[in-house]
Design an enzyme around this catalytic site. Structure first.
Site, mmCIF file in Angstrom:
data_model
loop_
_atom_site.group_PDB
_atom_site.id
_atom_site.type_symbol
_atom_site.label_atom_id
_atom_site.label_comp_id
_atom_site.label_asym_id
_atom_site.label_seq_id
_atom_site.Cartn_x
_atom_site.Cartn_y
_atom_site.Cartn_z
ATOM 1 N N GLU A 140 0.819 -1.213 0.000
ATOM 2 C CA GLU A 140 0.000 0.000 0.000
ATOM 3 C C GLU A 140 0.854 1.266 0.000
ATOM 4 O OE1 GLU A 140 -3.317 0.094 2.637
ATOM 5 O OE2 GLU A 140 -3.796 -2.011 2.313
ATOM 6 N N LYS A 146 -15.765 -1.001 3.236
ATOM 7 C CA LYS A 146 -15.128 -1.406 1.972
ATOM 8 C C LYS A 146 -16.241 -2.001 1.118
ATOM 9 C CE LYS A 146 -10.608 -2.861 3.864
ATOM 10 N NZ LYS A 146 -9.943 -4.028 4.515
HETATM 11 P P1 PGA Z 1 -6.694 -5.796 2.533
HETATM 12 O O1 PGA Z 1 -6.088 -4.884 3.691
HETATM 13 O O2 PGA Z 1 -7.232 -4.924 1.485
HETATM 14 O O3 PGA Z 1 -5.515 -6.622 2.107
HETATM 15 O O4 PGA Z 1 -7.757 -6.631 3.194
HETATM 16 C C1 PGA Z 1 -6.603 -3.641 4.057
HETATM 17 C C2 PGA Z 1 -6.993 -3.608 5.520
HETATM 18 O O5 PGA Z 1 -6.835 -4.603 6.243
HETATM 19 O O6 PGA Z 1 -7.502 -2.589 5.989
HETATM 20 ZN ZN ZN Z 2 -7.791 -3.936 8.157
#
Ligand code: PGA
Ligand code: ZN
Length: 432
Positions: A206, A338
């Site tokens: 990220e 998300k």
């Molecule tokens: P992921 O991680 O998109 O790999 O699930 C992001 C998070 O855990 O916030």
């Molecule tokens: Zn997370």
């Protein structure tokens, strides 16, 4: 008010070079909407499935089945529908795949379509996306407080450190723009410190520094030093935020911290976090315990809920029913939003309202596998969600989201910024 005349899905590539689904939606006015599904690496057990082809090609990760599902059954169900009727369209998507994990049609096919419909609706309504989201949800737009990663670990950095995200927030910033600028200084100060010590070994998924620390706590110490080197005040205008992502190393009440060479019980894990909370200016912790450790989440929230933001991510997977239960149990006080964890825009907004009704914090979040798609910048601002988590301050799939917020700031006005409000119940607000 115009109607959908065509859907077209194609394979594009995400920030890790993995295939993902892009959907174009055409309207009878000639306008269109386009969106791309992101992809997680540290996924919750109960989140919507990314449908992948399996087999030998592209490591089994190709998305031809998901693409065929958009171009076939989804297109047949959506053509002719009013593009501004997001709820009805999302219901039609859910009717095509009522399975809890959306594994028939595929969460990736559903998410890319639902988000593309949102874009098409905004274009049809002649509104910027954030304003359209606000109209759809009946919310007041405001620019979020960014939560930005300085060090990446866990599943995003070869498990070099166990903890996944070491982030900062700048609740003392006067504007969104200032929060970004201060974060930049801290990010590069951290890079300088690590380069000087020979600890820098690249960039994590990220965009945060991929560290070479000898303990998880060394990352916290270095983060405080970086805030100071950047000329900022730890615990005053800048605070620390952690995503422990404990489900990645904790199961059945056993937490295996490889870097610290320890296996901890749930109580010992809470004791370790307590030491860190006492020693460092931590204002927010995500997934402090594993998704199967509800008793641990309840105990942790009982102990720290009145002074920390405690976020459920893998544990709640943007699912309104799971959030409802966690509210009743007292098992967190904030939720990550998300869209692809749950599937559709309508469900994500529903989860947002479920959390808000209980005065919970809401953080719209990217995934570790991202693209040039900027839907979440608008979703976070349009809902007035309060916070946006996108990863770090490097790599274009991250920067496009921050840069889009800067564009939104120009039309919304820099005074429409939440600043420290999302941390109103934390020690930070009480001490400042
Ligand atoms: P992921 O991680 O998109 O790999 O699930 C992001 C998070 O855990 O916030
Ligand atoms: Zn997370």
């Amino acid at each position: 008010m115009s109607h959908i005349t065509n859907l077209h899905a194609r394979r594009v590539w995400d920030s890790r070079g993995v295939p993902t689904v892009e959907v174009d939606i055409q309207l009878d006015t000639g306008r269109m909407g386009r969106a791309i599904a992101p992809s997680g690496a540290s996924r919750g057990r109960r989140e919507a499935l990314e449908l992948r082809d399996g087999g030998d090609d592209i490591g089994g990760k190709d998305v031809q089945k998901a693409i065929a599902n958009v171009n076939g059954p989804i297109a047949r169900a959506l053509i002719g529908k009013n593009s501004q009727n997001q709820t009805e369209i999302d219901q039609a998507l859910l009717a095509l795949d009522p399975s809890p994990l959306k594994d028939t049609i595929g969460g990736n096919a559903i998410t890319a379509t639902s988000m593309a419909v949102l874009h098409a609706g905004a274009s049809d309504a002649d509104l910027p996306l954030f304003a359209y989201v606000a109209e759809l949800a009946g919310t007041t737009p405001s620019l979020p407080l960014p939560e930005i990663q300085i060090f990446g670990g866990g599943a995003h950095a070869g498990r070099r450190v166990d903890i996944q995200d070491f982030m900062i927030m700048v609740p003392g910033a006067a504007s969104f723009e200032e929060a970004l600028r201060i974060t930049r200084e801290v990010y590069f100060a951290a890079g300088d410190i690590m380069a000087r010590r020979g600890q820098q070994s690249g960039i994590a998924d990220e965009g945060g520094w991929w560290p070479a620390f000898t303990s998880n706590e060394e990352a916290l110490e270095t983060l405080v030093q970086a805030i100071e080197l950047a000329g900022e005040a730890p615990g005053k205008n800048v605070v620390i935020s952690l995503d422990i992502a404990a489900s990645e190393f904790g199961k059945s009440g056993q937490y295996k911290l490889a870097l610290d060479n320890k296996t901890l019980s749930s109580e010992e894990m809470i004791a370790l976090l307590t030491n860190w909370i006492d020693a460092y200016p931590i204002a927010s912790i995500e997934d402090p315990l594993a998704e199967d450790d509800i008793d641990g989440m309840v105990a942790f929230t009982k102990q720290f809920g009145d002074r920390l933001q405690i976020i459920g991510d893998d544990y709640l997977v943007t699912n309104a029913s799971l959030v409802e239960r966690a509210i009743t149990d007292g098992a967190a006080n904030a939720v990550l939003i998300k869209v692809n964890q749950i599937g559709t825009i309508t469900e994500a907004i529903d989860t947002f309202f479920t959390a808000k009704k209980a005065a919970w914090g809401t953080i719209v979040s990217a995934r570790s596998g991202e693209t040039e798609d900027v839907t979440i910048s608008h979703l976070s601002t349009g809902l007035g969600a309060g916070q946006l988590k996108v990863g770090s301050f490097q790599r274009s799939e991250r920067m496009v989201k921050w840069n889009e917020c800067l564009r939104i700031q120009e039309s919304l006005g820099s005074d429409k910024f939440v600043a420290g409000a999302p941390l109103a119940n934390s020690w930070w607000a009480k001490s400042s």
